[in-house]
Design a protein around this motif. Structure first.
Motif, PDB file in Angstrom:
ATOM      1  N   THR A 189       0.829  -1.223   0.033  1.00 49.29           N
ATOM      2  CA  THR A 189      -0.140   0.085   0.180  1.00 49.29           C
ATOM      3  C   THR A 189       0.909   1.543  -0.072  1.00 49.29           C
ATOM      4  O   THR A 189       0.121   2.358   0.239  1.00 49.29           O
ATOM      5  CB  THR A 189      -1.199   0.000   1.079  1.00 49.29           C
ATOM      6  N   ASP A 190       2.191   1.203  -0.174  1.00 52.88           N
ATOM      7  CA  ASP A 190       3.186   2.513   0.082  1.00 52.88           C
ATOM      8  C   ASP A 190       2.731   3.103   1.332  1.00 52.88           C
ATOM      9  O   ASP A 190       2.521   4.333   1.325  1.00 52.88           O
ATOM     10  CB  ASP A 190       2.799   3.289  -1.133  1.00 52.88           C
ATOM     11  N   GLY A 191       2.586   2.204   2.429  1.00 50.99           N
ATOM     12  CA  GLY A 191       2.035   2.713   3.826  1.00 50.99           C
ATOM     13  C   GLY A 191       2.996   3.526   4.567  1.00 50.99           C
ATOM     14  O   GLY A 191       4.166   3.966   4.174  1.00 50.99           O
ATOM     15  N   ALA A 192       2.728   3.631   5.793  1.00 49.89           N
ATOM     16  CA  ALA A 192       3.644   4.348   6.823  1.00 49.89           C
ATOM     17  C   ALA A 192       3.705   3.472   7.994  1.00 49.89           C
ATOM     18  O   ALA A 192       2.747   2.597   8.590  1.00 49.89           O
ATOM     19  CB  ALA A 192       3.129   5.843   7.070  1.00 49.89           C
ATOM     20  N   LEU A 193       4.968   3.485   8.498  1.00 46.93           N
ATOM     21  CA  LEU A 193       5.467   2.860   9.855  1.00 46.93           C
ATOM     22  C   LEU A 193       5.787   3.582  10.703  1.00 46.93           C
ATOM     23  O   LEU A 193       6.802   4.267  10.687  1.00 46.93           O
ATOM     24  CB  LEU A 193       6.369   1.594   9.487  1.00 46.93           C
ATOM     25  N   VAL A 194       5.186   3.946  11.864  1.00 44.48           N
ATOM     26  CA  VAL A 194       5.777   4.737  12.828  1.00 44.48           C
ATOM     27  C   VAL A 194       6.125   4.244  14.077  1.00 44.48           C
ATOM     28  O   VAL A 194       5.288   3.786  14.588  1.00 44.48           O
ATOM     29  CB  VAL A 194       4.506   5.993  13.091  1.00 44.48           C
ATOM     30  N   PHE A 195       7.351   4.601  14.629  1.00 42.89           N
ATOM     31  CA  PHE A 195       7.675   3.974  15.720  1.00 42.89           C
ATOM     32  C   PHE A 195       7.720   5.025  16.960  1.00 42.89           C
ATOM     33  O   PHE A 195       8.142   6.428  16.666  1.00 42.89           O
ATOM     34  CB  PHE A 195       9.330   3.576  15.842  1.00 42.89           C
TER      35      PHE A 195
ATOM     36  N   VAL B 143       7.541   2.446   1.576  1.00 46.91           N
ATOM     37  CA  VAL B 143       7.290   2.748   2.831  1.00 46.91           C
ATOM     38  C   VAL B 143       7.945   4.114   3.672  1.00 46.91           C
ATOM     39  O   VAL B 143       8.888   3.885   3.610  1.00 46.91           O
ATOM     40  CB  VAL B 143       7.642   1.264   3.484  1.00 46.91           C
ATOM     41  N   ALA B 144       7.065   4.727   4.060  1.00 44.79           N
ATOM     42  CA  ALA B 144       7.508   5.790   4.883  1.00 44.79           C
ATOM     43  C   ALA B 144       7.635   5.323   6.395  1.00 44.79           C
ATOM     44  O   ALA B 144       6.752   5.029   7.156  1.00 44.79           O
ATOM     45  CB  ALA B 144       6.479   6.926   4.914  1.00 44.79           C
ATOM     46  N   VAL B 145       9.055   5.467   6.784  1.00 42.86           N
ATOM     47  CA  VAL B 145       9.080   4.592   8.361  1.00 42.86           C
ATOM     48  C   VAL B 145       9.594   6.248   9.140  1.00 42.86           C
ATOM     49  O   VAL B 145      10.416   7.011   8.622  1.00 42.86           O
ATOM     50  CB  VAL B 145      10.596   3.840   8.447  1.00 42.86           C
TER      51      VAL B 145
ATOM     52  N   ASP C 223       0.716  11.510   7.285  1.00 36.58           N
ATOM     53  CA  ASP C 223       0.184  12.306   6.384  1.00 36.58           C
ATOM     54  C   ASP C 223       1.246  12.784   5.340  1.00 36.58           C
ATOM     55  O   ASP C 223       0.956  13.745   4.434  1.00 36.58           O
ATOM     56  CB  ASP C 223      -0.799  13.465   6.808  1.00 36.58           C
ATOM     57  N   GLN C 224       2.617  12.780   5.497  1.00 37.58           N
ATOM     58  CA  GLN C 224       3.346  13.171   4.734  1.00 37.58           C
ATOM     59  C   GLN C 224       3.330  12.470   3.332  1.00 37.58           C
ATOM     60  O   GLN C 224       3.358  11.321   3.070  1.00 37.58           O
ATOM     61  CB  GLN C 224       4.924  12.827   5.283  1.00 37.58           C
ATOM     62  N   ASP C 225       3.319  13.273   2.232  1.00 37.45           N
ATOM     63  CA  ASP C 225       3.011  12.748   0.994  1.00 37.45           C
ATOM     64  C   ASP C 225       4.554  12.111   0.397  1.00 37.45           C
ATOM     65  O   ASP C 225       5.485  12.757   0.578  1.00 37.45           O
ATOM     66  CB  ASP C 225       2.599  13.837  -0.023  1.00 37.45           C
ATOM     67  N   ALA C 226       4.441  11.439  -0.329  1.00 35.93           N
ATOM     68  CA  ALA C 226       5.559  10.873  -1.161  1.00 35.93           C
ATOM     69  C   ALA C 226       6.001  11.841  -2.201  1.00 35.93           C
ATOM     70  O   ALA C 226       5.218  12.388  -2.626  1.00 35.93           O
ATOM     71  CB  ALA C 226       5.026   9.362  -2.016  1.00 35.93           C
ATOM     72  N   PRO C 227       7.223  11.744  -2.489  1.00 39.65           N
ATOM     73  CA  PRO C 227       8.515  10.682  -1.982  1.00 39.65           C
ATOM     74  C   PRO C 227       8.828  11.069  -0.551  1.00 39.65           C
ATOM     75  O   PRO C 227       9.864  10.640  -0.409  1.00 39.65           O
ATOM     76  CB  PRO C 227       9.225  10.882  -2.983  1.00 39.65           C
ATOM     77  N   GLY C 228       8.460  12.173   0.131  1.00 33.44           N
ATOM     78  CA  GLY C 228       9.160  12.518   1.232  1.00 33.44           C
ATOM     79  C   GLY C 228       8.681  11.706   2.612  1.00 33.44           C
ATOM     80  O   GLY C 228       7.597  10.899   2.584  1.00 33.44           O
ATOM     81  N   ALA C 229       9.663  11.601   3.454  1.00 36.17           N
ATOM     82  CA  ALA C 229       9.145  10.953   4.742  1.00 36.17           C
ATOM     83  C   ALA C 229       9.809  11.556   6.091  1.00 36.17           C
ATOM     84  O   ALA C 229      10.888  12.120   5.937  1.00 36.17           O
ATOM     85  CB  ALA C 229       9.815   9.393   4.771  1.00 36.17           C
ATOM     86  N   ILE C 230       9.092  11.889   7.155  1.00 34.36           N
ATOM     87  CA  ILE C 230       9.649  12.443   8.160  1.00 34.36           C
ATOM     88  C   ILE C 230      10.372  11.249   8.812  1.00 34.36           C
ATOM     89  O   ILE C 230       9.649  10.363   9.516  1.00 34.36           O
ATOM     90  CB  ILE C 230       8.449  13.041   9.233  1.00 34.36           C
ATOM     91  N   THR C 231      11.687  11.066   8.621  1.00 31.32           N
ATOM     92  CA  THR C 231      12.448   9.959   9.314  1.00 31.32           C
ATOM     93  C   THR C 231      12.605   9.994  10.778  1.00 31.32           C
ATOM     94  O   THR C 231      12.383   8.896  11.693  1.00 31.32           O
ATOM     95  CB  THR C 231      13.839   9.704   8.617  1.00 31.32           C
ATOM     96  N   GLU C 232      12.779  11.088  11.377  1.00 33.88           N
ATOM     97  CA  GLU C 232      12.949  11.224  12.820  1.00 33.88           C
ATOM     98  C   GLU C 232      12.517  12.663  13.367  1.00 33.88           C
ATOM     99  O   GLU C 232      12.624  13.541  12.596  1.00 33.88           O
ATOM    100  CB  GLU C 232      14.343  10.863  13.226  1.00 33.88           C
ATOM    101  N   LEU C 233      11.550  12.567  14.196  1.00 33.85           N
ATOM    102  CA  LEU C 233      11.189  13.951  14.933  1.00 33.85           C
ATOM    103  C   LEU C 233      11.191  14.101  16.378  1.00 33.85           C
ATOM    104  O   LEU C 233      10.524  12.959  16.812  1.00 33.85           O
ATOM    105  CB  LEU C 233       9.779  14.125  14.207  1.00 33.85           C
ATOM    106  N   ASP C 234      11.836  14.889  16.762  1.00 30.53           N
ATOM    107  CA  ASP C 234      11.876  15.167  18.261  1.00 30.53           C
ATOM    108  C   ASP C 234      10.942  16.216  18.755  1.00 30.53           C
ATOM    109  O   ASP C 234      10.696  17.206  18.139  1.00 30.53           O
ATOM    110  CB  ASP C 234      13.412  15.738  18.645  1.00 30.53           C
ATOM    111  N   LEU C 235       9.927  15.674  19.521  1.00 21.12           N
ATOM    112  CA  LEU C 235       8.979  16.356  20.067  1.00 21.12           C
ATOM    113  C   LEU C 235       9.292  16.653  21.875  1.00 21.12           C
ATOM    114  O   LEU C 235       8.926  15.886  22.528  1.00 21.12           O
ATOM    115  CB  LEU C 235       7.547  15.725  20.029  1.00 21.12           C
TER     116      LEU C 235
END
Length: 247
Positions: free
Chosen positions: A134-140, A179-181, A226-238
């Motif tokens: 599905t060209d899906g997203a995997l968020v850890f 897959v956007a990780v 919700d990040q659109d391809a081909p971009g991916a937020i690979t790591e985000l510090d909150l």
């Protein structure tokens, strides 16, 4: 209740960050599969979602430390909805604070490892091929303590350091397949985290005006999803705004 075109699976979804993430993904247009060990809280979240939103929410009691249970969870998801677009690997547990290593029981060490490390691995292994479809997203869901030492909770911190390395390495494997990780690292969140291991939960310990809420973290997770391809937020510090003051 109608079936939507996108399906999200959230582990550790019976409370806190997981429950709020499930709610916000439902608001974003996803059907939701909720997984956690505690059935009744899970059912309450599912009922809340189906009452508030048009989509479906299906509760599947699951112990992520059991690879067969995780495989059954994913199979149930596909049988019910036929696809899988997003997975949020959120299930986790902590340890007692400031316990000397010589006094930390092996059972406690193994519980943290089994949930935070093994559970993340079992979940990822079970879903990656379906996310490729599905060209899906995997968020850890990581942690501030996965980037900086924690003298008070070294085993928990080590598990989140492992998760960070695992997430980025998995991204290298499945990113080329569409897959956007993403890895989201929050600081302390005002939830009942610590209820089984501490005298005070994070909600009791932290000042709500200065700390992050579960809703804050969930909003960030949805942003990554919700990040659109081909971009991916690979790591985000909150992080809370004053976090670096401690240094």
């Amino acid at each position: 209740m109608t079936t939507r075109s996108r399906v999200a699976l959230v582990t550790g979804a019976s409370r806190g960050i997981g429950a709020e993430t499930a709610r916000q993904l439902a608001a974003d247009g996803f059907d939701i599969v909720l997984a956690a060990r505690s059935e009744m809280p899970l059912q309450h979240v599912a009922a809340d979602i189906t009452t508030t939103h048009d989509g479906a929410a299906h509760a599947v009691p699951t112990d992520v430390t059991d690879p067969d249970a995780v495989a059954a969870l994913v199979e149930t998801t596909l049988e019910r909805f036929g696809r899988l677009d997003t997975v949020v690997v959120n299930a986790g547990t902590g340890e007692r604070r400031n316990v000397p290593l010589t006094e930390l029981s092996l059972a406690e060490y193994r519980t943290v490892r089994a949930t935070n490390v093994d559970g993340a691995f079992y979940t990822t292994r079970a879903v990656v091929d379906h996310l490729r479809e599905t060209d899906g997203a995997l968020v850890f869901v990581g942690s501030y303590k996965g980037k900086y030492p924690s003298t008070s909770t070294p085993v928990y911190a080590a598990s989140k350091w492992w998760l960070r390395g695992f997430a980025q390495s998995v991204a290298g494997r499945v990113g080329p397949d569409g897959v956007a990780v993403s890895l989201v690292n929050p600081t302390g969140v005002t939830t009942d985290f610590g209820r089984d291991t501490r005298d005070q939960t994070n909600e009791e310990l932290l000042d709500a005006e200065d700390a992050l809420s579960a809703s804050d973290v969930a909003e960030t997770i949805v942003t990554a999803v919700d990040q659109d391809a081909p971009g991916a937020i690979t790591e985000l510090d909150l992080f809370r705004r004053d976090i670096y003051e401690r240094f």
